[in-house]
Design a protein around this motif. Structure first.
Motif, PDB file in Angstrom:
ATOM      1  N   VAL A 122     103.875   3.926 -28.461  1.00  0.00           N
ATOM      2  CA  VAL A 122     102.791   3.461 -29.330  1.00  0.00           C
ATOM      3  C   VAL A 122     101.446   3.595 -28.620  1.00  0.00           C
ATOM      4  CG1 VAL A 122     101.797   1.428 -30.456  1.00  0.00           C
ATOM      5  CG2 VAL A 122     104.243   1.910 -30.678  1.00  0.00           C
ATOM      6  N   ASP A 123     101.396   3.170 -27.363  1.00  0.00           N
ATOM      7  CA  ASP A 123     100.145   3.250 -26.608  1.00  0.00           C
ATOM      8  C   ASP A 123      99.722   4.701 -26.390  1.00  0.00           C
ATOM      9  OD1 ASP A 123      99.962   0.517 -26.461  1.00  0.00           O
ATOM     10  OD2 ASP A 123     100.947   0.370 -24.510  1.00  0.00           O
ATOM     11  N   PRO A 159      96.568   4.635 -19.541  1.00  0.00           N
ATOM     12  CA  PRO A 159      95.537   3.926 -18.774  1.00  0.00           C
ATOM     13  C   PRO A 159      96.029   2.557 -18.330  1.00  0.00           C
ATOM     14  CG  PRO A 159      95.030   3.872 -21.120  1.00  0.00           C
ATOM     15  CD  PRO A 159      96.198   4.801 -20.957  1.00  0.00           C
ATOM     16  N   GLN A 160      95.393   2.007 -17.305  1.00  0.00           N
ATOM     17  CA  GLN A 160      95.816   0.729 -16.740  1.00  0.00           C
ATOM     18  C   GLN A 160      95.702  -0.413 -17.741  1.00  0.00           C
ATOM     19  OE1 GLN A 160      97.196   0.202 -13.614  1.00  0.00           O
ATOM     20  NE2 GLN A 160      97.266   2.437 -13.668  1.00  0.00           N
ATOM     21  N   LEU A 173      87.570  12.742 -19.974  1.00  0.00           N
ATOM     22  CA  LEU A 173      87.276  11.583 -20.816  1.00  0.00           C
ATOM     23  C   LEU A 173      88.524  11.043 -21.498  1.00  0.00           C
ATOM     24  CD1 LEU A 173      84.020  12.929 -22.530  1.00  0.00           C
ATOM     25  CD2 LEU A 173      84.166  11.286 -20.647  1.00  0.00           C
ATOM     26  N   SER A 174      89.634  11.777 -21.408  1.00  0.00           N
ATOM     27  CA  SER A 174      90.872  11.351 -22.061  1.00  0.00           C
ATOM     28  C   SER A 174      91.444  10.108 -21.393  1.00  0.00           C
ATOM     29  CB  SER A 174      91.904  12.482 -22.020  1.00  0.00           C
ATOM     30  OG  SER A 174      93.169  12.030 -22.465  1.00  0.00           O
ATOM     31  N   ASP A 175      92.092   9.266 -22.189  1.00  0.00           N
ATOM     32  CA  ASP A 175      92.774   8.083 -21.667  1.00  0.00           C
ATOM     33  C   ASP A 175      94.162   8.418 -21.129  1.00  0.00           C
ATOM     34  OD1 ASP A 175      90.903   6.122 -21.857  1.00  0.00           O
ATOM     35  OD2 ASP A 175      91.604   5.291 -23.759  1.00  0.00           O
ATOM     36  N   LEU A 176      94.668   9.606 -21.427  1.00  0.00           N
ATOM     37  CA  LEU A 176      96.010   9.992 -21.009  1.00  0.00           C
ATOM     38  C   LEU A 176      95.945  10.801 -19.720  1.00  0.00           C
ATOM     39  CD1 LEU A 176      97.518  11.010 -24.464  1.00  0.00           C
ATOM     40  CD2 LEU A 176      98.054   8.970 -23.128  1.00  0.00           C
ATOM     41  N   ASP A 236      91.343   9.907 -28.061  1.00  0.00           N
ATOM     42  CA  ASP A 236      90.859  11.125 -27.413  1.00  0.00           C
ATOM     43  C   ASP A 236      90.218  12.075 -28.419  1.00  0.00           C
ATOM     44  OD1 ASP A 236      91.738  10.196 -25.016  1.00  0.00           O
ATOM     45  OD2 ASP A 236      93.480  11.520 -24.872  1.00  0.00           O
ATOM     46  N   TYR A 237      90.813  12.162 -29.605  1.00  0.00           N
ATOM     47  CA  TYR A 237      90.283  13.071 -30.622  1.00  0.00           C
ATOM     48  C   TYR A 237      88.857  12.680 -30.999  1.00  0.00           C
ATOM     49  CZ  TYR A 237      90.854  16.539 -34.307  1.00  0.00           C
ATOM     50  OH  TYR A 237      90.733  17.667 -35.079  1.00  0.00           O
ATOM     51  N   ARG A 238      88.594  11.375 -31.037  1.00  0.00           N
ATOM     52  CA  ARG A 238      87.260  10.895 -31.418  1.00  0.00           C
ATOM     53  C   ARG A 238      86.245  11.051 -30.288  1.00  0.00           C
ATOM     54  NH1 ARG A 238      90.307   6.375 -33.286  1.00  0.00           N
ATOM     55  NH2 ARG A 238      89.470   5.184 -31.531  1.00  0.00           N
ATOM     56  N   VAL A 239      86.713  11.112 -29.046  1.00  0.00           N
ATOM     57  CA  VAL A 239      85.804  11.142 -27.897  1.00  0.00           C
ATOM     58  C   VAL A 239      85.682  12.539 -27.297  1.00  0.00           C
ATOM     59  CG1 VAL A 239      85.432  10.270 -25.555  1.00  0.00           C
ATOM     60  CG2 VAL A 239      86.232   8.718 -27.349  1.00  0.00           C
TER      61      VAL A 239
END
Length: 703
Positions: free
Chosen positions: A516-517, A49-50, A311-314, A525-528
């Motif tokens: 790391v990011d 993500p940005q 919804l994933s950040d990746l 992602d697992y939590r969301v």
């Protein structure tokens, strides 16, 4: 005189028109299937993500006139040590290399270098040396005939431009080498993966149908569904509307072929059943109407589950959501239009030589026996089955999600991994990928002190001032541990914590920070994503089955099946195969596919059970549903497991692990959950399983 409609002329003409339209779709979309790799994006940094620190640092590099570089490392190793003559030969080669003409790309090597000086660095033990080329990332990301120039440079350095050092082993590695080998691994997706998948499915269909006609009809349905999906996905990926990675493309092929075949199996099974009581066209109409609901609900559930990946950040995971959803949509449309059209033209001949005759009764001896045994003592059956699954699920807590280094990505021997081995054996932090830190000017001195004072950072800290007047300085330092190692990731986390205490505006980037990011985004992602999928699937099941109790029960059973699968996978990966770990996103994707895809079988079984329960009560209705759907659900599960197993032909650990998790999980769901656990629970609960609509069911038989 019978009307044209009743005689079947009009329906068959319409069926012929539908088939012609599908051939047009295949003619346009088919070539795009083979061109999907040309619009892939497999850069890990582009997935973040940005707001990620590593992304923000990369965006600010031009402010410091620090061109982004892609290190390419030529590793040379000799078991007897490198003497002066060998080092001299290597030095002369490095000096002449910038002026060498490339075979595969236009221009010379120097045209793609960020720094013209190419250092030769011998190891302290004298057994190895590395030659480090700093490629200009912007220049080498351009393509020639849809191949990145960086890959072409690597190919040339592994070919005619390779150094000739007598008695030494030469390997091209570093980020550029790994990127080239990764691209080579994904190159098998367009041809080999699809071919293996189709052959495996064809063999299974030949066994299931024992007919030389129907398997090819079903297989063509899958292929045409994939062409329809590619017709939409290719232009969207080319326009950067969606992000298509190599893993997404591979999974797309598997999803479309597996889902289209599953939906086709369901329609054909119902059609065969109706042929025992009606002529082909009326039987097809009944079968299509009875199949439409379950297929639409099943496909809609899978699509909704996949879209939760948005919804994933990746980027590679969120991109898989719409890519997979479009693939499932293509599979649904093909199964509900092309296949019925083909069956309308073929009639009973589709099943030749085992043609179902009108007036005969379909035989379900095997699954009728299974249904009777499972429901004879339902409570004991589901208690024992649940206990076994819980034991397997306990091992899920040991599933390795700490991430893996680039050198551990591959399941076969590749040159970049061999070269990384040379670096690990003979050099400390020799992969030359620095930590990059953007620091507000007032905090530069203190930030330099933090970097220089860390035990795992080399003493030299380079700095560049901003040329845009941003009031920031770029600090760069090389780690004494390999940038892909777990130790390096801990160093970055430590540095971020210490530097944020100096100034919260300091941001840390570089290759290790990107890893790391990525790990942090996967954990988030697992939590969301997982709760979102559970909620969506539960709501869809409630609407479809018109029952809160059945929906909640089926979702709970699916989660238990997934946990048991993850537990078995953890034991296999770490204790049996001794694998180094797993990507943090592996459990998330495994959950998506198992819950969203395996719920198909819940829908197939429970919609039929509800249909029967309205007339004969739940316990008898479940027995009938298992008897009638057991064969088709098992066949569908075997097909889906086999298609995901085809991912093994791509030599990447991530895809191999996903292949096992989904294949094993689907078989577990098909053989145990859907055939034993769910029927036993339904039989034990009786009409109560349809709460709050229990009163609509026929009176149940006593237990």
């Amino acid at each position: 005189m019978p009307s044209l409609s009743r005689s079947g002329v009009v329906p068959r003409l319409l069926a012929g028109l539908v088939i012609v339209l599908w051939f047009v779709v295949a003619a346009v979309g088919g070539p795009l299937v083979g061109q999907l790799s040309s619009v892939q994006d497999n850069d890990q940094a582009s997935f973040l993500p940005q707001e990620a620190e590593s992304t923000r640092v990369a965006e600010q590099l031009p402010d410091f006139e620090a061109d982004a570089t892609l290190p390419l490392i030529v590793a040379v190793e000799s078991g007897e040590g490198l003497d002066r003559q060998q080092l001299g030969e290597l030095g002369a080669w490095a000096k002449e290399l910038p002026g060498q003409q490339l075979d595969s790309a236009p221009g010379t090597v120097s045209d793609y270098l960020a720094a013209q000086r190419i250092p030769v660095i011998p190891s302290e033990d004298g057994d190895a040396a590395i030659v480090v080329l700093a490629l200009d990332a912007a220049a080498v990301e351009e393509t020639v005939d849809e191949t990145a120039i960086s890959d072409l440079v690597v190919d040339d350095l592994r070919g005619d431009l390779a150094p000739d050092v007598d008695g030494a082993q030469v390997s091209v590695t570093g980020p550029a080498g790994f990127a080239a080998d990764l691209g080579e691994a994904f190159a098998g997706i367009d041809g080999l993966l699809l071919l293996v998948t189709l052959v495996v499915v064809l063999v299974i269909l030949l066994v299931v149908y024992r007919s030389p006609v129907l398997p090819f009809v079903v297989l063509l349905t899958s292929i045409f569904g994939l062409a329809l999906a590619a017709l939409v996905i290719h232009p969207m990926a080319a326009a950067d509307v969606i992000q298509l990675s190599g893993q997404s493309q591979g999974i797309l092929f598997i999803l479309v072929v597996g889902a289209a075949t599953d939906y086709s199996l369901l329609l054909v099974a119902r059609y065969r059943e109706e042929l025992h009581a009606a002529d082909p066209l009326p039987a097809l109409r009944i079968a299509w109407r009875q199949t439409l609901g379950p297929v639409a609900a099943s496909g809609g559930t899978v699509i909704a589950g996949l879209l939760c990946l948005l919804l994933s950040d990746l980027g590679n995971i969120s991109g898989l959501g719409p890519v997979g959803a479009l693939g499932i949509a293509g599979a649904m449309v093909a199964s509900l239009t092309l296949l019925p059209a083909a069956l309308a033209l073929l009639g009973r001949a589709a099943f030749w030589p085992s043609v179902p005759r009108r007036g005969s009764r379909p035989q379900h001896r095997l699954w009728s026996g299974v249904a009777r045994r499972v429901t004879a003592r339902p409570r004991a059956t589901w208690v024992v089955t649940t206990a076994v699954l819980l034991v397997a699920a306990a091992a899920a807590l040991t599933f390795p999600t700490q991430g893996i280094a680039q050198a551990q990505f591959f399941t076969t021997d590749v040159e970049s991994v061999d070269g990384q081995g040379v670096l690990d054996r003979h050099f400390d932090g020799g992969d030359q990928q620095p930590v990059q830190v953007v620091v507000p000017d007032p905090a530069v001195r203190e930030a330099k002190g933090v970097l220089a004072g860390h035990d795992d950072v080399s003493g030299r800290v380079e700095s560049r001032e901003s040329t845009s007047g941003s009031g920031s300085t770029l600090l760069s330092a090389t780690l004494t541990v390999g940038s892909e190692s777990p130790e390096a990731r801990e160093v970055v986390r430590d540095l971020r914590e210490e530097l944020h205490e100096v100034d919260p505006g300091i941001i840390v980037g570089g290759a290790t920070a990107t890893s790391v990011d990525t790990d942090d985004a996967s954990t988030r992602d697992y939590r969301v994503v997982v709760p979102a999928i559970l909620l969506v699937v539960t709501l869809i099941l409630m609407a479809l089955l018109r029952s809160v109790a059945a929906a909640v029960l089926l979702v709970a059973v699916n989660v238990l099946t997934f946990a048991a699968t993850l537990g078995v996978s953890a034991i296999l990966f770490t204790r049996v195969l001794d694998q180094p770990g797993a990507d943090p996103s592996t459990p998330v994707l495994g959950f998506v596919f198992l819950v969203a895809l395996a719920v198909d079988y819940s829908i197939f079984l429970m919609t039929r059970a509800r249909e029967e329960s309205l007339h004969v009560g739940t316990r008898r209705g479940v027995r009938r549903a298992v008897a009638v759907t057991g064969g088709v659900i098992t066949s569908a599960g075997v097909v889906l497991a086999a298609t995901f197993s085809a991912l093994w032909v791509i030599p990447l650990l991530f895809l191999a692990q996903i292949a096992f998790i989904v294949a094993f999980g689907v078989l577990l769901d098909t053989i145990v959950t859907r055939s034993v656990l769910v029927p036993a629970l339904a039989a034990d609960l009786g009409n109560r399983i349809w709460w709050p609509g229990s009163g609509r069911m026929a009176d149940d038989e006593p237990r």
